[in-house]
Design an enzyme around this catalytic site. Sequence first.
Site, PDB file in Angstrom:
ATOM      1  N   PHE A 125     -91.222  29.725 -62.762  1.00 14.71           N
ATOM      2  CA  PHE A 125     -91.942  28.453 -62.089  1.00 14.71           C
ATOM      3  C   PHE A 125     -93.321  29.215 -61.471  1.00 14.71           C
ATOM      4  O   PHE A 125     -93.310  30.186 -61.044  1.00 14.71           O
ATOM      5  CB  PHE A 125     -90.879  28.350 -60.683  1.00 14.71           C
ATOM      6  CG  PHE A 125     -91.599  27.273 -59.718  1.00 14.71           C
ATOM      7  CD1 PHE A 125     -90.733  25.982 -59.957  1.00 14.71           C
ATOM      8  CD2 PHE A 125     -92.368  27.388 -59.044  1.00 14.71           C
ATOM      9  CE1 PHE A 125     -90.974  24.953 -59.003  1.00 14.71           C
ATOM     10  CE2 PHE A 125     -92.902  26.324 -57.974  1.00 14.71           C
ATOM     11  CZ  PHE A 125     -92.227  24.984 -58.197  1.00 14.71           C
TER      12      PHE A 125
ATOM     13  N   GLU B 193     -95.070  34.301 -52.015  1.00 15.60           N
ATOM     14  CA  GLU B 193     -94.446  33.050 -51.580  1.00 15.60           C
ATOM     15  C   GLU B 193     -94.916  32.843 -50.060  1.00 15.60           C
ATOM     16  O   GLU B 193     -94.260  32.640 -49.214  1.00 15.60           O
ATOM     17  CB  GLU B 193     -92.981  33.243 -51.477  1.00 15.60           C
ATOM     18  CG  GLU B 193     -92.269  33.574 -52.875  1.00 15.60           C
ATOM     19  CD  GLU B 193     -92.451  32.945 -53.891  1.00 15.60           C
ATOM     20  OE1 GLU B 193     -93.256  31.729 -53.885  1.00 15.60           O
ATOM     21  OE2 GLU B 193     -91.818  33.260 -54.964  1.00 15.60           O
TER      22      GLU B 193
END
Lengths: 266, 383
Positions: free
Chosen positions: B123, B363
């Site tokens: 992703f 992240e």
Amino acid sequence: MNIVVCCKQVPDPEAPPASFKIDAAANKVAPAPGVNQVISPFDEQAIEAALRIKDGQESTVRVISMGTDLVSDVVKKPLAMGADELYLIQDEALNDGDGISTAYALATAIKKIGEYDLIICGRQAADWDVGQTGVGIAEELGIACVTVAKKVEVVDGKVRVERVVADGYEVVEVPLPAVVTVSNELGEPRYATLKGIMGAAKKQATVMSAADIGADTAKTGKAGAKSKLLKLYIPVREGKCEMIEAEDPAEAGALLAQKLREAKVL
Amino acid sequence: MDFELNETQLMVRTMVKDFAEKEVAPTAREDDINETFPTEILKKMAALGLMGAPIPEEYGGMGLDWLSYGIMIEELGYQSQAVCSTVRAHISLGAQSILQWGSDEQKKKYLPDMAAGKILSGFVTTEPNVGSDIAGIECMAVDDGDSWILNGTKTWCTNGSNADIVIVIAQTDKSLKGRGLGAFIIPTDSKGYSAHAMHGKMGLRSSDSSEIALEDCRIPKENLIGKIGEGFKVAMSAFDRTRYCVAAGAVGALQQCVDASAKYVADRVQFGKQLGQFQLVQEMISEMRVECEAARLLVYRAGCLKEAGKPNTIETSMAKWYSTEAAFRGANNAIQVHGSYGYTNEYPLERILRDVKACTILEGTSQMHKLIIGRDTTGIAAF
């Protein structure tokens, strides 16, 4: 094929020895805080032996654990590995037994829970290392017993066992029903799977008391024990270091081997 | 309030701990040195159901609850952040994005094979000029009848060189900024897709981080996840999940630091006494342990909120920021406790330090999480 496996919950034998304390007054091992409970490693290999048979032929694997302090996520591990049913024999009257009274209780439970063709135990439990229970069950049930197995197969209504001996293994075949005790040479037990864990969570163990299995409590636990524990203590370990001097590594190796033979390590 | 784990959660912990000790730990050092992608470990994990752990049973997963899933990642993280990184990208960025936002057809087509480990996913939002500001994504997706044609460069795509599919967040209309984003499933054997593994990383060296080049990469129309305009939401929800996993993995790394330090100071003797008998050494270990417990509770709370279906973005940010920074401090202190031995790769601590440094950046950096938490606390956006 109806297979019964006896699994004992024990304090993790991998825990450091310093974690264990002796209650000298009670002649007991004091509960060790922080030490996890596990299935005795040889018993996990007994489960593995049963599951290998189940992999090859239709079988039901029933697991029996005995004790009053059983931890559910520990004793359910065999279900998560692939066993079908779990029986927990819980009664104060079964505690503090020896190999003989434990074998009597387990044999009584095995007779109670149904048909059995093959009973598999670990060669010895990792807490007391006595190694009498498997043969004791066979004696109680009046059936054959093969100990220290490295391979267990069921062929033509007989159990064929490769059993470990000092310089290799021997092959023994006995008729069913029989008891087999399993050694670590069998190989690593399989992991529990997530599917197995989710399935185990949905399964309820059958909990039975001494009365439920029809045991005579004069023969169980401490009352039925044939041996008497005189003294329980942690042996003092002394380390000695001896340097082996030699002209070259080959000579040093030979001298080391000689020393180890003299010490009966090899 | 109940702090006890249930039977399933305890069994998952025992199982994954056992697996990670026997299958992950033995090669972690060499895999780090050689930048070896953990293909064999992933195969073994798939056999145990771990690659689809939180995916519902109807799609071939195991239906694991969020807390159990966090515990699974924690135990993997105890032994290897690189394996953690690979797994969380596959499950929480890839599979769970399709689960949450995909059509029934997409779920049926991809999820069973993803849960079985037959399809590995990645992703990516990040681009050379775009990090945290994903509304500024430059990679373009153009509607071409029955296809989408994608062009652009992506970077820091976990699993990009090893994945079978990669979910790419791309722009369809630059004037719409975040409202023009879409999420596209790109099979990595598509013409126009190329991936180049990035080397020279400080940590997570056996995790695959790749640059992706999309050159007139044509994919079927049905590979759009959700609708155009939902790409931003797809990305944000994926971050909520993977931040939870990063936090859980960091707790595992920190627990490794605590355990290794406690063992070492019991064994090591200096000046005629155990290292543990020196008060300054005990201080470092105590701080490590308390931070580990605090981090774990933050992670478990975020997991419980996810399981309950309650909002958890702020709690997940708190868990991610605190756990990763605590793990970095803990690894630093654990090396200090071990002295010069801790400075070598004979012990796993220097690897943990390098790995968890990445966790404070990926992240959402620690600074971004502070801004998210600060905005929620004050009602004032500072970014």
